[in-house]
Design an enzyme around this catalytic site. Structure first.
Site, short mmCIF file in Angstrom:
data_model
loop_
_atom_site.label_atom_id
_atom_site.label_comp_id
_atom_site.label_asym_id
_atom_site.label_seq_id
_atom_site.Cartn_x
_atom_site.Cartn_y
_atom_site.Cartn_z
N CYS A 176 109.69 98.49 -0.87
CA CYS A 176 108.62 98.91 -1.79
C CYS A 176 107.77 97.72 -2.21
O CYS A 176 106.55 97.84 -2.37
CB CYS A 176 109.22 99.57 -3.03
SG CYS A 176 110.26 100.99 -2.67
N ASP A 201 87.21 117.26 -2.45
CA ASP A 201 87.34 118.64 -2.94
C ASP A 201 88.71 118.86 -3.61
O ASP A 201 89.07 120.01 -3.87
CB ASP A 201 87.14 119.62 -1.79
CG ASP A 201 88.15 119.41 -0.66
OD1 ASP A 201 88.94 118.44 -0.72
OD2 ASP A 201 88.16 120.21 0.30
#
Lengths: 220, 220
Positions: free
Chosen positions: A47, A136
């Protein structure tokens, strides 16, 4: 539910390293596109390489009009402490929000939890999900790798460029496409429309005689 | 349901270009790993480049013990006709099964249908899903790109190699990893265990002092 292509992204409110995020407002206030990505755990090796690399490439995402937002089931204060490690290791400040999903609300709701990987309290941690969210507010593509497999920033940038190219022009990107490579003309265009839009496009003959393999230069 | 990481892959029976497939038996009879991937439609441009590229790289998947199986909502006879186009365009025979999901049973069941893209009968077509299935018949990673974005074979091979590396050794692959690059030692190993298993590993100091960034050469 697992979020998949075409799904409208639900609104939610979450704490983050950049303050409270109201997600639909966050999307509206952004540059158009958003890449939401989860990581298993703060203060873990893969990570750290990933968020450091995202930080190093933030200008590339910015240039494409993509805002970044990370998420894990650690607290915002852990995130902030961890960011010091990331910057020290990778040399770039983490200048994007990391969501605090320490109560696992979002990871559970969007099915991001790994059934096998647990933290030291035996609670499940998220997988490496990526949600590409369009202007959108819908999911346009997803990637989901397990904790042991780090993501590939060039592939993420490639996907964003391909999504944006297909939105801007009636073309699609072939397998292994990289920016600048030739592209395919969408089947919805007749040959006449293709000739008007993409003069000099090439059509490859195939045994079926259907004439659907039509290529042109990257129009971007 | 959408199949995601950790899910056991349900059994099913389907027609294909290689005859009837009983999926659990197909997994059992294979080399260990399986990559199941859907495409929107036979006789369309991007899909042709993709299946042709998978065909060209079949030996690379074979070498990793990965069997390929494609799926779309076209009939097996359409698949067979289309394979002639693929071979003519890309120069390699399609030597893997393509499932006939023309009744959309599997695409619906596994949430692979694109809500926007329709065929000429106005029926939805699948997105470009990839399910990486391990020897335990569970989903290990997923990728889901829309019809306008072709996949990236080098990235698929990279993910498989990373999954297999993490299964074989207590390591994980950092961001942007490519085979041969250095890898991260899994946090479950103590420094003593790491030294025994990976002599000469390097530990990177970070501000938290937690010492979790430990790297070693690719052990494969």
């Amino acid at each position: 539910m697992a979020l998949t292509i075409g799904d409208a992204v639900p609104d939610f409110v979450a704490a983050s390293t950049k303050g409270e995020i109201r997600f639909h407002k966050f999307l509206d206030d952004g540059p158009g596109w958003t890449m939401l990505f989860s990581h298993p755990r703060d203060f873990t090796p893969v990570c750290t390489t990933e968020l450091g690399e995202f930080a190093r490439h933030k200008s590339a995402f910015d240039a494409l009009g993509v805002q970044l937002v990370a998420l894990s089931c650690d607290t915002a204060s852990d995130h902030a402490e961890w960011c010091k490690d990331i910057e020290a290791f990778k040399g770039a400040p983490v200048d994007f929000a990391i969501i605090d999903d320490s109560d696992r609300t979002l990871a559970t709701r969007f099915r991001m939890l790994d059934p096998d990987e647990k933290d030291e309290s035996k609670l499940p941690v998220p997988v490496r999900s990526v949600f590409f969210i369009g202007p959108d507010k819908r999911v346009r593509a997803t990637i989901c790798y397990p904790p042991l497999v780090g993501r590939n920033v060039p592939e993420l940038l490639r996907v964003i460029r391909a999504l944006q190219l297909g939105d801007a022009h009636p073309v699609a990107t072939p397998v292994n496409w990289q920016p600048g490579d030739r592209v395919m003309i969408q089947p919805s265009l007749s040959d006449e429309e293709a000739a008007a839009r993409f003069p000099g496009f090439t059509k490859h003959e195939v045994p079926s005689g259907k004439g659907y393999i039509r290529m042109t230069d990257d129009p971007s």
